[in-house]
Write a protein that holds these residues in place. Sequence first.
Motif, PDB file in Angstrom:
ATOM      1  N   LYS A 192     128.440  60.999 137.855  1.00 20.93           N
ATOM      2  CA  LYS A 192     127.319  60.644 138.723  1.00 20.93           C
ATOM      3  C   LYS A 192     127.393  59.194 139.211  1.00 20.93           C
ATOM      4  O   LYS A 192     126.698  58.839 140.171  1.00 20.93           O
ATOM      5  N   ALA A 193     128.228  58.376 138.596  1.00 23.20           N
ATOM      6  CA  ALA A 193     128.404  56.994 139.047  1.00 23.20           C
ATOM      7  C   ALA A 193     129.832  56.746 139.542  1.00 23.20           C
ATOM      8  O   ALA A 193     130.292  55.605 139.583  1.00 23.20           O
ATOM      9  N   VAL A 194     130.549  57.817 139.927  1.00 21.69           N
ATOM     10  CA  VAL A 194     131.932  57.680 140.340  1.00 21.69           C
ATOM     11  C   VAL A 194     132.026  56.802 141.588  1.00 21.69           C
ATOM     12  O   VAL A 194     131.160  56.833 142.468  1.00 21.69           O
ATOM     13  N   ARG A 195     133.085  56.007 141.660  1.00 20.07           N
ATOM     14  CA  ARG A 195     133.251  55.048 142.753  1.00 20.07           C
ATOM     15  C   ARG A 195     134.176  55.580 143.851  1.00 20.07           C
ATOM     16  O   ARG A 195     135.023  56.435 143.607  1.00 20.07           O
ATOM     17  N   THR A 196     134.033  55.008 145.028  1.00 20.67           N
ATOM     18  CA  THR A 196     134.946  55.285 146.135  1.00 20.67           C
ATOM     19  C   THR A 196     136.372  54.958 145.713  1.00 20.67           C
ATOM     20  O   THR A 196     136.625  53.918 145.099  1.00 20.67           O
ATOM     21  N   GLY A 197     137.294  55.845 146.039  1.00 19.47           N
ATOM     22  CA  GLY A 197     138.701  55.644 145.707  1.00 19.47           C
ATOM     23  C   GLY A 197     139.151  56.373 144.475  1.00 19.47           C
ATOM     24  O   GLY A 197     140.357  56.547 144.262  1.00 19.47           O
ATOM     25  N   ALA A 198     138.196  56.811 143.617  1.00 23.43           N
ATOM     26  CA  ALA A 198     138.568  57.546 142.408  1.00 23.43           C
ATOM     27  C   ALA A 198     139.104  58.925 142.770  1.00 23.43           C
ATOM     28  O   ALA A 198     138.733  59.511 143.794  1.00 23.43           O
ATOM     29  N   SER A 199     139.963  59.451 141.921  1.00 24.86           N
ATOM     30  CA  SER A 199     140.473  60.806 142.116  1.00 24.86           C
ATOM     31  C   SER A 199     139.742  61.753 141.161  1.00 24.86           C
ATOM     32  O   SER A 199     139.511  61.416 139.995  1.00 24.86           O
TER      33      SER A 199
ATOM     34  N   GLN B  86     141.278  69.027 144.502  1.00 25.45           N
ATOM     35  CA  GLN B  86     141.602  67.736 143.912  1.00 25.45           C
ATOM     36  C   GLN B  86     141.851  66.732 145.032  1.00 25.45           C
ATOM     37  O   GLN B  86     142.597  67.017 145.970  1.00 25.45           O
ATOM     38  N   GLY B  87     141.194  65.598 144.927  1.00 24.93           N
ATOM     39  CA  GLY B  87     141.341  64.608 145.989  1.00 24.93           C
ATOM     40  C   GLY B  87     140.711  63.291 145.600  1.00 24.93           C
ATOM     41  O   GLY B  87     140.381  63.047 144.428  1.00 24.93           O
ATOM     42  N   TRP B  88     140.529  62.443 146.607  1.00 25.48           N
ATOM     43  CA  TRP B  88     139.982  61.112 146.397  1.00 25.48           C
ATOM     44  C   TRP B  88     138.586  61.007 147.001  1.00 25.48           C
ATOM     45  O   TRP B  88     138.330  61.549 148.081  1.00 25.48           O
ATOM     46  N   VAL B  89     137.718  60.314 146.308  1.00 22.82           N
ATOM     47  CA  VAL B  89     136.336  60.168 146.750  1.00 22.82           C
ATOM     48  C   VAL B  89     136.264  59.201 147.926  1.00 22.82           C
ATOM     49  O   VAL B  89     136.709  58.050 147.815  1.00 22.82           O
ATOM     50  N   ARG B  90     135.708  59.674 149.026  1.00 28.77           N
ATOM     51  CA  ARG B  90     135.459  58.805 150.165  1.00 28.77           C
ATOM     52  C   ARG B  90     134.053  58.194 150.065  1.00 28.77           C
ATOM     53  O   ARG B  90     133.876  57.003 150.288  1.00 28.77           O
ATOM     54  N   THR B  91     133.053  59.029 149.768  1.00 28.96           N
ATOM     55  CA  THR B  91     131.683  58.526 149.609  1.00 28.96           C
ATOM     56  C   THR B  91     130.962  59.367 148.563  1.00 28.96           C
ATOM     57  O   THR B  91     131.360  60.502 148.271  1.00 28.96           O
ATOM     58  N   ARG B  92     129.879  58.792 147.999  1.00 27.14           N
ATOM     59  CA  ARG B  92     128.982  59.510 147.100  1.00 27.14           C
ATOM     60  C   ARG B  92     127.550  59.262 147.558  1.00 27.14           C
ATOM     61  O   ARG B  92     127.162  58.135 147.839  1.00 27.14           O
ATOM     62  N   ARG B  93     126.762  60.341 147.654  1.00 31.66           N
ATOM     63  CA  ARG B  93     125.345  60.223 147.994  1.00 31.66           C
ATOM     64  C   ARG B  93     124.530  60.860 146.885  1.00 31.66           C
ATOM     65  O   ARG B  93     124.828  61.977 146.437  1.00 31.66           O
ATOM     66  N   ASP B  94     123.495  60.168 146.435  1.00 28.11           N
ATOM     67  CA  ASP B  94     122.730  60.606 145.275  1.00 28.11           C
ATOM     68  C   ASP B  94     121.378  61.182 145.661  1.00 28.11           C
ATOM     69  O   ASP B  94     120.742  60.760 146.625  1.00 28.11           O
ATOM     70  N   SER B  95     120.949  62.164 144.865  1.00 26.94           N
ATOM     71  CA  SER B  95     119.583  62.671 144.910  1.00 26.94           C
ATOM     72  C   SER B  95     119.079  62.715 143.468  1.00 26.94           C
ATOM     73  O   SER B  95     119.801  62.318 142.538  1.00 26.94           O
ATOM     74  N   LYS B  96     117.863  63.192 143.251  1.00 29.13           N
ATOM     75  CA  LYS B  96     117.276  63.149 141.909  1.00 29.13           C
ATOM     76  C   LYS B  96     118.051  63.992 140.907  1.00 29.13           C
ATOM     77  O   LYS B  96     118.358  63.550 139.803  1.00 29.13           O
ATOM     78  N   SER B  97     118.364  65.201 141.275  1.00 28.32           N
ATOM     79  CA  SER B  97     118.986  66.111 140.307  1.00 28.32           C
ATOM     80  C   SER B  97     120.379  66.572 140.720  1.00 28.32           C
ATOM     81  O   SER B  97     120.939  67.464 140.107  1.00 28.32           O
ATOM     82  N   PHE B  98     120.946  65.986 141.765  1.00 29.15           N
ATOM     83  CA  PHE B  98     122.307  66.335 142.179  1.00 29.15           C
ATOM     84  C   PHE B  98     122.865  65.192 143.022  1.00 29.15           C
ATOM     85  O   PHE B  98     122.153  64.261 143.419  1.00 29.15           O
ATOM     86  N   PHE B  99     124.178  65.258 143.292  1.00 27.19           N
ATOM     87  CA  PHE B  99     124.783  64.284 144.218  1.00 27.19           C
ATOM     88  C   PHE B  99     125.852  64.978 145.053  1.00 27.19           C
ATOM     89  O   PHE B  99     126.331  66.068 144.711  1.00 27.19           O
ATOM     90  N   PHE B 100     126.169  64.351 146.181  1.00 28.14           N
ATOM     91  CA  PHE B 100     127.193  64.861 147.092  1.00 28.14           C
ATOM     92  C   PHE B 100     128.412  63.951 147.022  1.00 28.14           C
ATOM     93  O   PHE B 100     128.282  62.728 147.011  1.00 28.14           O
ATOM     94  N   LEU B 101     129.578  64.551 147.004  1.00 29.54           N
ATOM     95  CA  LEU B 101     130.835  63.806 147.134  1.00 29.54           C
ATOM     96  C   LEU B 101     131.544  64.242 148.410  1.00 29.54           C
ATOM     97  O   LEU B 101     131.577  65.435 148.740  1.00 29.54           O
ATOM     98  N   GLU B 102     132.076  63.266 149.132  1.00 29.53           N
ATOM     99  CA  GLU B 102     132.980  63.569 150.241  1.00 29.53           C
ATOM    100  C   GLU B 102     134.392  63.348 149.720  1.00 29.53           C
ATOM    101  O   GLU B 102     134.765  62.232 149.346  1.00 29.53           O
ATOM    102  N   LEU B 103     135.176  64.438 149.661  1.00 32.32           N
ATOM    103  CA  LEU B 103     136.541  64.363 149.134  1.00 32.32           C
ATOM    104  C   LEU B 103     137.562  64.526 150.261  1.00 32.32           C
ATOM    105  O   LEU B 103     137.364  65.319 151.188  1.00 32.32           O
ATOM    106  N   ASN B 104     138.663  63.798 150.132  1.00 34.60           N
ATOM    107  CA  ASN B 104     139.779  63.944 151.056  1.00 34.60           C
ATOM    108  C   ASN B 104     141.064  64.012 150.233  1.00 34.60           C
ATOM    109  O   ASN B 104     141.233  63.239 149.283  1.00 34.60           O
ATOM    110  N   ASP B 105     141.943  64.938 150.583  1.00 31.78           N
ATOM    111  CA  ASP B 105     143.204  65.051 149.841  1.00 31.78           C
ATOM    112  C   ASP B 105     144.429  64.739 150.696  1.00 31.78           C
ATOM    113  O   ASP B 105     145.566  64.969 150.281  1.00 31.78           O
ATOM    114  N   GLY B 106     144.208  64.226 151.902  1.00 26.19           N
ATOM    115  CA  GLY B 106     145.320  63.846 152.771  1.00 26.19           C
ATOM    116  C   GLY B 106     145.881  64.961 153.604  1.00 26.19           C
ATOM    117  O   GLY B 106     146.707  64.715 154.496  1.00 26.19           O
ATOM    118  N   SER B 107     145.468  66.203 153.360  1.00 25.54           N
ATOM    119  CA  SER B 107     146.030  67.327 154.102  1.00 25.54           C
ATOM    120  C   SER B 107     145.522  67.395 155.533  1.00 25.54           C
ATOM    121  O   SER B 107     146.130  68.046 156.379  1.00 25.54           O
TER     122      SER B 107
END
Length: 461
Positions: free
Chosen positions: A65-72, A24-45
């Motif tokens: 799939k449209a989650v924004r930076t800063g969302a948890s 569980q953490g906060w979204v730093r970035t999201r990168r999209d592809s056709k059938s999947f996406f990558f999230l970079e998560l940080n939880d402060g640890s």
Amino acid sequence: MTQERAEIASLLESESERKDVLIQGWVRTRRDSKSFFFLELNDGSCLKNIQVVVTGETPGYEELKAVRTGASVSVLGDLVPSQGKGQKWEAAAKEISLIGDSCETYPLQKKRHSMEFLREISHLRPRANLFGAVFRVRSRLSFAIHRFFQEHGFFYVNTPIITASDCEGAGDLFKVTTLDMHEPPRSEDGLLDFSQDFFSQPTYLTVSGQLEGEAFATSLGKIYTFGPTFRAENSNTSRHASEFWMVEPEIAFCDLEQDMGWAEDFVKWVIKDILDYCQDDLSLFFQFVDKTLEERLKFVVERPFHRVSYTEAIHILHNSDKKWEYPVMWGANLQSEHERFLTEEHFKSPVTVYDYPRDVKPFYMRGNDDGETVAAMDVLVPGIGEIIGGSQREERLDRLLDNMKAHGISHEEYSWYVDLRRYGSVPHAGFGLGFERLLMFVTGVANIRDVIPFARTPGTV
């Protein structure tokens, strides 16, 4: 039973793959592809993020799939070897859900932000890489300070935040009152009638816990205080704040030479602790804040302190070929440029300067036999100069009373302090260290506002 979340710091240090971990953490970035996406998560640890791979078959894919930076978000998945470069592990999501959405106005986007801008959003800046690292190091440094004193037989004492005394005699005090400022009660001579105030006398926020610390040192032997202090000094420099934390040990049966030893050992010990336990966060400071920082920290840890009297230091400064912004003269306090010259250029080691002129020091410092100096000392380090100030305290009753008279300090108001010299007086000494100044030194961060979670400075609260 609710599953316990796994911290990213622990996952990234794992020795093997793990099944069904909850991240569980906060979204730093999201990168999209056709059938999947990558999230970079940080939880402060820790400083690093973990990459989460979310495929089209993952429950929650459409929602996220449209989650924004800063969302948890919450991710249940497997820790697997990463296919990308520069990372050992990533998470393959089995389920993903949104905890708290973030709107388009989220200010911490993936770009470089100025320090001035980040100070304006102090409630969000701990999520930025630099400030997350600063405040993790702040936490570790606080722990290291307690650990040093606890392992060396000191007792932790909490001294008052509200006080009637001005330890340093500078007068830069915040007053504490419950009087009606629009219609305050006044005495017959027109002055404020403090007898009607909450404490029945003028009271202030503390500038130091030293005097009360002396009372406990002359009972328990070795004590330290570590708490907030306040200065109503209208200074807008990068080194001053109106609210800051002080570390103040006090030691009974201790002279100036022993006091210098404690101060030097303390500085080396806590800096080594940070080098040992904060390497990931320090790497950010070494690379992006101050490329000479690592060398400077090791300089202090590895080299012995050189001790020099104030008089000899003045002689060295006079005989140097440096052009000084502030004149060098016996009887004046050393400035940062003088202190840095002694450590960085002349001795090429951390330096302790001792035996300062009595006229520039407070009433409680022990007078030397020459009648001109007191048993005071400053610990100097490269990059900033003074990091610790301390002294042997005046334990002789007659000398203390003379000092108080010369400084215009009431014997009656400080009768409890005088009593410490009447009843079993002993030589004792101590020192004070500004916690944020030390934090600036170990991180290389140049402004005190950037090492305090919510800085209090003139005009800002």
